[in-house]
Design a protein around this motif. Structure first.
Motif, short mmCIF file in Angstrom:
data_model
loop_
_atom_site.label_atom_id
_atom_site.label_comp_id
_atom_site.label_asym_id
_atom_site.label_seq_id
_atom_site.Cartn_x
_atom_site.Cartn_y
_atom_site.Cartn_z
N PHE A 1 15.52 18.61 -26.22
CA PHE A 1 16.36 19.71 -25.76
C PHE A 1 16.15 20.86 -26.73
CE2 PHE A 1 19.95 22.32 -24.79
CZ PHE A 1 20.08 22.15 -23.41
N GLN B 1 16.22 24.27 -28.88
CA GLN B 1 17.15 25.30 -29.35
C GLN B 1 16.75 26.58 -28.63
OE1 GLN B 1 17.15 28.34 -31.22
NE2 GLN B 1 17.63 27.78 -33.33
N PRO B 2 17.72 27.31 -28.06
CA PRO B 2 17.36 28.42 -27.19
C PRO B 2 16.54 29.52 -27.85
CG PRO B 2 19.77 28.12 -27.24
CD PRO B 2 19.17 27.07 -28.13
N ILE C 1 25.15 27.91 -35.20
CA ILE C 1 25.61 28.82 -34.16
C ILE C 1 25.09 28.43 -32.78
CG2 ILE C 1 26.02 30.87 -35.58
CD1 ILE C 1 23.26 31.87 -34.75
N HIS C 2 24.07 27.61 -32.72
CA HIS C 2 23.50 27.25 -31.43
C HIS C 2 24.12 25.99 -30.85
CE1 HIS C 2 20.48 30.25 -32.16
NE2 HIS C 2 20.26 29.71 -33.33
N CYS C 3 24.74 25.20 -31.71
CA CYS C 3 25.13 23.87 -31.27
C CYS C 3 26.15 23.30 -32.25
CB CYS C 3 23.86 23.01 -31.25
SG CYS C 3 24.05 21.40 -30.52
N GLY C 4 27.36 23.07 -31.74
CA GLY C 4 28.36 22.41 -32.58
C GLY C 4 28.03 20.93 -32.73
N ASP D 1 29.88 18.42 -32.07
CA ASP D 1 30.32 17.63 -30.91
C ASP D 1 29.30 17.69 -29.78
OD1 ASP D 1 30.80 20.36 -30.57
OD2 ASP D 1 32.76 20.11 -29.62
N TYR D 2 28.77 18.90 -29.56
CA TYR D 2 27.76 19.06 -28.51
C TYR D 2 26.47 18.33 -28.90
CZ TYR D 2 24.58 21.68 -25.35
OH TYR D 2 23.65 22.05 -24.43
N HIS E 1 26.83 14.71 -28.20
CA HIS E 1 26.70 14.50 -26.77
C HIS E 1 25.23 14.51 -26.36
CE1 HIS E 1 27.44 15.05 -22.46
NE2 HIS E 1 26.64 16.10 -22.50
N LEU E 2 24.48 15.49 -26.90
CA LEU E 2 23.06 15.61 -26.52
C LEU E 2 22.25 14.41 -27.00
CD1 LEU E 2 22.19 19.39 -27.10
CD2 LEU E 2 22.37 18.19 -24.90
N VAL F 1 22.60 11.93 -24.31
CA VAL F 1 21.94 12.36 -23.07
C VAL F 1 20.42 12.31 -23.21
CG1 VAL F 1 21.63 14.26 -21.43
CG2 VAL F 1 23.89 13.80 -22.38
N MET F 2 19.90 12.79 -24.32
CA MET F 2 18.44 12.79 -24.50
C MET F 2 17.91 11.36 -24.62
SD MET F 2 17.27 15.81 -24.18
CE MET F 2 18.59 16.28 -23.08
N LYS G 1 19.23 8.68 -23.32
CA LYS G 1 19.33 8.12 -21.98
C LYS G 1 18.16 8.58 -21.11
CE LYS G 1 22.33 9.88 -19.02
NZ LYS G 1 23.63 10.36 -18.51
N ARG G 2 17.86 9.87 -21.19
CA ARG G 2 16.79 10.40 -20.35
C ARG G 2 15.41 9.92 -20.82
NH1 ARG G 2 18.80 16.53 -18.69
NH2 ARG G 2 20.74 15.81 -17.74
N GLU H 1 25.16 18.09 -17.18
CA GLU H 1 25.26 17.17 -18.30
C GLU H 1 24.94 17.85 -19.64
OE1 GLU H 1 24.35 12.43 -18.42
OE2 GLU H 1 22.70 13.77 -17.91
N CYS I 1 20.61 34.39 -23.34
CA CYS I 1 20.33 33.87 -24.69
C CYS I 1 20.46 34.86 -25.83
CB CYS I 1 18.94 33.24 -24.71
SG CYS I 1 17.66 34.25 -23.98
N HIS J 1 11.78 31.48 -19.15
CA HIS J 1 13.21 31.56 -18.81
C HIS J 1 13.44 32.23 -17.47
CE1 HIS J 1 14.03 31.44 -23.35
NE2 HIS J 1 14.47 30.32 -22.83
N PRO K 1 23.35 26.98 -23.49
CA PRO K 1 23.78 25.62 -23.15
C PRO K 1 25.08 25.25 -23.86
CG PRO K 1 21.43 25.66 -23.63
CD PRO K 1 21.95 27.03 -23.92
N ASN K 2 25.15 25.62 -25.13
CA ASN K 2 26.35 25.31 -25.92
C ASN K 2 27.60 25.90 -25.25
OD1 ASN K 2 27.71 24.37 -28.29
ND2 ASN K 2 27.59 26.41 -29.18
N TRP L 1 28.28 24.17 -21.79
CA TRP L 1 28.78 22.81 -21.98
C TRP L 1 30.25 22.84 -22.39
CZ3 TRP L 1 30.50 20.16 -26.40
CH2 TRP L 1 30.71 18.79 -26.21
N ARG L 2 30.57 23.79 -23.28
CA ARG L 2 31.97 23.91 -23.73
C ARG L 2 32.89 24.31 -22.58
NH1 ARG L 2 32.28 22.80 -28.74
NH2 ARG L 2 30.16 22.82 -29.53
#
Ligand SMILES: Cc1cc2nc3c(=O)[nH]c(=O)nc-3n(C[C@H](O)[C@H](O)[C@H](O)COP(=O)(O)OP(=O)(O)OC[C@H]3O[C@@H](n4cnc5c(N)ncnc54)[C@H](O)[C@@H]3O)c2cc1C
Lengths: 265, 785
Positions: free
Chosen positions: A176, A178-179, A241-244, A246-247, A250-251, A254-255, A257-258, B643, B684, B711, B768-769, B772-773
């Motif tokens: 997944f 990072q954006p 800043i891109h991903c807490g 908790d998220y 979760h990922l 999910v990753m 599993k996938r 998800e 983004c 994108h 996504p963050n 998802w939130r």
């Protein structure tokens, strides 16, 4: 960038010696990490020892049970190698998902593994495929190699020469990105060796790690469902800043599993 | 003759003549220029977001190898360097004028944002200059920092400028709220929304840089720097360093690697480099790196909005109330504090008939780099608010969103907005119908079902928008036909990606029947730019420059008739001109023949000056209010992975009315680029400052999310051209429409996708963050209800 001395040795011994003897010697592979850090003045080696002219560091060899990739092999060459695509398709796919075309044409597996960036892709394959990292002095098991944030078991002047990957029965990598950077926010690599499984996660902690609880669950039931409910504690996960955290937690599930779903295909 | 006009005239999809040179690396950008004897400059930038300067010790740096000089603000002060002041003249409701800052290129009292330049070193090499910068001791007392507009208005917030204790440089209101309150009191329904318009970094490909070449013989300074039109930088440097003597300053830019508004401004770095060159009598080169460009280029957007629409029982808008906080950063810059007012305000209600408006705009100062014009400059923000609000209103009123828009579209023209703008023409419903058809809106159901079968949520979103383009109502163009019949268009507008060389040539080719390939554009040099020329910004070049070209051509044709009459031995009144040929009494001469004669004094009629060379200063009749009003309807289709929160853009249909389309290939490119920037902001791009330290956390491409090709989906762009009545070309401006339509269309699409999960609100960027939130929160709320 600060001033530095540039060396281009012909042999490994010379490279190792020059690196060790310098005030602050560093080897240079594809330069995709090294050069930007130097330009930002974040890295300031006194001496840069380029591995480009050393014979035997490049190339892919397929054995009965292993795929050996020379340290100076570019991501592009791993990605497009028909041999790798056949032996470990997940590894070829992983290499093709690193950065962009220019990065893949310069960046090397040795550089990526030596760097141990917490968000790098290759470390997940090295750990997931139970690889052995070979250096000019020894062989290091993947489980012992990555020791922390940008930290590895490598000693001063120690140069990676190749990475030996075990050929699995099945494997898959799910990333997944990072954006902004495109590095792995979370990446999961799963591999099946007979009745045993390895599942390595990158991007989530200081360095790549295995999810042993998932590995055990897979040994009992090789399906996505087996890992779908297994979660990781948020406590020591990275948060930015891109991903807490908790998220990220979760990922990870999910990753994983996938990846399992893809490997079990 | 006709053959080439058919292929190269107005409206033809002519390929850009600029491209070959640029694609093979033939462009000349500032860093490609190296001047014999040049020396190099590097800046020390403030490590803190807010601090009082005690002392800047330059002793060690001055003694470092290769160093020629070290300068601080004290040196500039001592040498009487002028201070930059905004020329915004807006007032508060009670008549108090806007608060303005007087900015010295290097500050002496305080630093007000992290990365502000505070000192500079000039050395023989760039490395020596950078090394010496590290030897400067910057002694300052750190102060608390404030980085958001909202926090800047809070009790006890850090104060940027001592004279402005509430950090509010301008609280502008169009009126008191009374009129709105009155209609709101009898409204059938009031719909409210609170939104954040995220701050973006413009990120032109070429970083900020400058070469200042001082000619000690003439005392003249030549500036090479990326700029959207050199007249402004020439004027500013002349005012600040040369007592206003414009002749002493020349600006040259062959190619500029991206403008987007951020390259139309006077930066302190440019002033400082020029000052160093002047002081040393040397040519000084400065190449800012990407990190410096991130922290110090003027940023875009950054608003907080609270908006309300009051509706009657038929879903007709009775009134609009908008309260906006703009984060204008540490300094009051050229346009920052007027963007939401003069920029976005002119089309504040979007494409809708707004009978009553209350608009309040507080421009707040913070410890961040200032915000200023960025592609769209206020209009994307304004359209975003009203389109989010209309979508929400449709749901709350139980009226189909398209129907609600139709009921409220401006339908009779000219229409005078609550801000006094006269919208001359448009057909907003037709644009919407076109976009609906192109996007196959009607067939969305089966597509959504397919997505659902794959575990994804599909959404479709629409946004109508109104733009206002071509603010500054004057421009000068010079058209020159040479002896061999080739043509030079000499101008002060500046093409930095727009393809003026192509489009202007099409206009001249059509107008004068001259071969397209015989026409050249001469731009990017204040020595050749005609007097009264301005630059390229605000989607103005075709509508202002293009018209000036037509008028200059008209004068040339008239003079050509006089010459032709002489050659054809006819009366001037008998001569007609068509497709490049002058005819009279059965004879004819081509424009090329006339041009040749024009340069031969023996063949000229008596009393006529030689040459075919005319300069025309065009002033639009209606002035500022009679600008053009591009508009359109954009539709976006997306798929969300529920998800992970990842959003994928699947399809995009743009129906644009940008008036007469001069070159559809180029306008498609403008739409695509604008949409890409709009999607970037919505998906983004996000500028984050640390709320404690004030440091920019997204200072590189590793953390600042630029949109990439993958994108984006295919973007179908179609036109519904309704020629502007405010200029004779009928053009409306096409550069900024894309980033007006894309953010609301995209966000509305994602909201549609997530509606089944109970998500009712999102703020950009839809990373996504964040998605998802929002899903997570909606689930949690769903469970507690
Ligand atoms: C724009 C961009 C995007 C990227 N995206 C991704 C991505 O998505 N995923 C990802 O995993 N990576 C990504 N990378 C990193 C990329 O994969 C680099 O190639 C890699 O991290 C370093 O490899 P290199 O060969 O360039 O090493 P270098 O930069 O030359 O060296 C890196 C470090 O490793 C050391 N080193 C190099 N070779 C050896 C060796 N043989 N033995 C011992 N030490 C050695 C060097 O001394 C240095 O400290 C990206 C990089 C860039 C610039």
């Amino acid at each position: 960038m600060y001033e530095f001395n540039y060396h281009r040795p012909k042999t490994l011994d010379e490279a190792s010696r020059t690196t060790k003897e310098a005030e602050d010697g560093q080897v240079l592979a594809g330069g995709m990490t090294m050069i930007p850090s130097m330009k930002l003045r974040l890295a300031s080696p006194s001496d840069l020892v380029d591995l480009a002219d050393i014979d035997g560091l490049k190339g892919i060899t397929i054995g009965p049970d292993t795929v050996t990739i020379g340290a100076m092999t570019r991501h592009h060459d791993v990605h497009t190698s028909p041999d790798v695509q056949k032996a470990i398709p997940a590894l070829a796919a992983l290499a093709g998902g690193i950065g962009d075309p220019s990065v893949r044409h310069r960046g090397t597996i040795g550089g990526s593994v030596a760097n141990s960036d917490p968000a790098a892709d290759y470390p997940a394959a090295v750990l997931g495929l139970d690889a052995t990292v070979e250096t000019n002095t020894r062989k290091i098991a993947a489980d012992d190699f990555f020791t922390g944030l940008f930290e590895t078991a490598l000693e001063s002047g120690e140069i990676i020469t190749a990475v030996h990957f075990k050929i699995p029965d099945a494997a898959a990598y799910m990333k997944f990105p990072q954006p902004a950077s495109g590095f792995a926010m979370v990446g999961a690599f799963v591999a099946k060796f007979g009745g045993e499984f390895r599942l390595a996660v990158t991007g989530a902690k200081d360095c790549v790690f295995r999810m042993t609880e998932m590995e055990q669950a897979l040994a009992a039931n090789f399906s996505a469902d087996a890992v779908a409910e297994i979660t990781i504690a948020e406590d020591d996960l990275l948060a930015d800043i891109h991903c807490g955290a908790d998220y990220r937690a979760h990922l990870v599930t999910v990753m994983a599993k996938r990846a399992v779903a893809l490997a079990a295909g | 003759m006709e053959a080439f006009t058919e292929k190269f005239g107005i409206g033809q999809p002519v390929r850009r003549k600029e491209d070959q040179r640029l694609l093979i690396g033939g462009g000349v950008y500032t860093d490609d220029i190296n001047i014999e004897g040049q020396v190099h400059l590097a800046f020390l930038r403030a490590p803190y977001a807010h601090a009082r300067i005690n002392h800047i010790d330059t002793t060690a740096a001055a003694q470092a190898p290769g160093v020629l000089a070290v300068f601080t603000g004290r040196d500039l002060e001592k040498d009487g360097v002028g201070r930059v002041e905004s020329n915004i003249n807006l007032k508060q409701l009670d008549g108090t004028p806007i608060f303005k800052t007087q900015r010295l290129a290097l500050p002496t009292d305080k630093v007000r944002f992290a990365g502000e330049p505070v000192a500079m070193v000039v050395a023989e090499t760039a490395f020596q200059a950078a090394d010496a910068v590290e030897l400067i001791i910057f002694d300052a007392d750190q102060l608390p920092a404030v980085v958001t507009a909202r926090a800047a208005g809070a009790q006890g917030a850090a104060v940027l400028h001592d004279e402005l204790p509430d950090n509010c440089a301008l609280h502008w209101q169009n009126d008191t709220p009374d009129a709105y309150d009155a209609v709101a009191a009898k409204a059938h329904k009031i719909v409210s929304i609170a939104l954040t318009n995220n701050r973006v970094v413009p990120v032109p490909m070429e970083p900020k840089c400058c070469i200042a070449e001082m000619n000690p013989g003439t005392g003249r300074l030549t500036i090479y720097a990326p700029f959207q039109g050199g007249r402004r930088v020439q004027g500013a440097v002349a005012d600040l360093l040369f007592d206003g003597e414009r002749d002493k300053v020349r600006h040259v830019s062959d190619n500029t690697g991206g403008g987007f508004g951020t390259r139309s401004k006077i930066y302190p770095e440019i002033i400082a480099v020029c000052y160093a060159a002047k002081s040393l009598g040397r040519t000084v080169k400065w190449l800012g790196d990407r990190s410096e460009t991130f922290v110090s280029d003027l940023h875009g957007r950054d608003q907080v909005n609270s908006a309300q629409l009051a509706f009657d029982a038929d879903g007709k808008i009775l009134g609009y109330r908008l309260e906006t906080l703009v984060n204008i950063g540490a300094w009051v810059t050229e346009n920052g504090a007027r963007l939401a007012i003069d920029g976005g305000g002119r089309i504040v209600g979007g494409a809708y008939d707004i009978p009553v408006l209350y608009y309040s705009c507080r421009n707040m100062m913070t410890n961040t780099v200032s915000t200023d014009t960025y592609r769209g400059a206020g209009r994307p923000e304004a359209n975003y608010i009203v389109e989010r609000l209309m979508e929400k209103a449709a749901h709350e009123l139980g009226i189909d969103p398209q129907e609600l828009r139709r009921r409220n579209f401006i339908k009779t023209f000219p229409y005078t907005t609550q801000m006094g703008m006269k919208v001359d023409c448009g057909d907003f419903a037709a644009c919407m119908d076109m976009a609906l058809a192109n996007s196959d809106w009607a067939g969305f159901g089966p597509r959504a079902a397919r997505s659902q079968a794959g575990g994804k949520l599909r959404g479709i979103g629409l946004a109508s928008f109104l733009e206002g383009a071509g603010g500054r109502p004057e421009e000068t163009m010079r058209v020159q036909i040479q002896e061999d019949g080739s043509v030079n268009i000499i101008c002060g507008t500046f093409s930095h990606g727009q393809g003026h060389g192509t489009v202007y040539s099409q206009i001249v080719s059509e107008k004068m029947g001259v071969p397209f390939t015989a026409i050249d554009l001469i731009q990017g040099d204040t020595d050749t730019a005609p007097a009264g020329a301005s630059g390229t910004y605000g989607s103005r070049s075709s509508q202002m420059g293009g018209v000036a070209i037509i008028r200059a051509c008209d004068i040339i044709i008239e003079k050509g008739k006089v010459i032709a009459s002489h050659l054809l031995q006819a009366d001037t009144a008998e001569v007609t001109f068509e497709a490049g040929t002058f005819s009279a009494r059965g004879g004819s001469v081509t424009m090329a023949e006339v041009a040749k004669a024009a340069h031969d004094t023996r063949r000229l009629p008596d009393g006529l000056q030689p040459g075919l060379d005319e300069t025309y200063h065009y002033t639009r009749d209606g002035g500022r209010d009679d600008q053009s009003f591009p508009n359109g309807c954009h539709i976006c289709e997306v798929e969300v992975d529920p998800e992970t929160g990842a959003v994928e853009m699947l399809a995009y249909s743009a129906a644009d009315d940008c008036g007469t389309v001069l070159n559809p290939l180029i306008v498609h490119g403008q739409v695509h680029g604008g949409v890409a920037q709009g999607i970037g902001q919505a998906l983004c791009e996000h500028t984050v400052y640390d709320e404690e330290t004030g440091q920019l956390l997204t200072g590189s491409f590793m953390d600042y999310g630029m949109p990439r090709a993958h994108h984006l989906s295919h973007m179908a762009a179609e036109f519904n051209p309704i020629p502007s009545t405010n200029n004779e070309l009928g053009v409306k401006g096409a550069g900024e429409a894309g980033c007006c339509g894309a953010p609301p269309a995209f966000v509305n699409a994602v909201l549609d996708a997530l509606s089944s999960l109970g998500v009712k609100h999102l703020d950009m960027p839809l990373t996504p963050n964040n998605i998802w939130r929002a899903i997570h929160q909606a689930k949690a709320e769903g469970e507690t209800h």
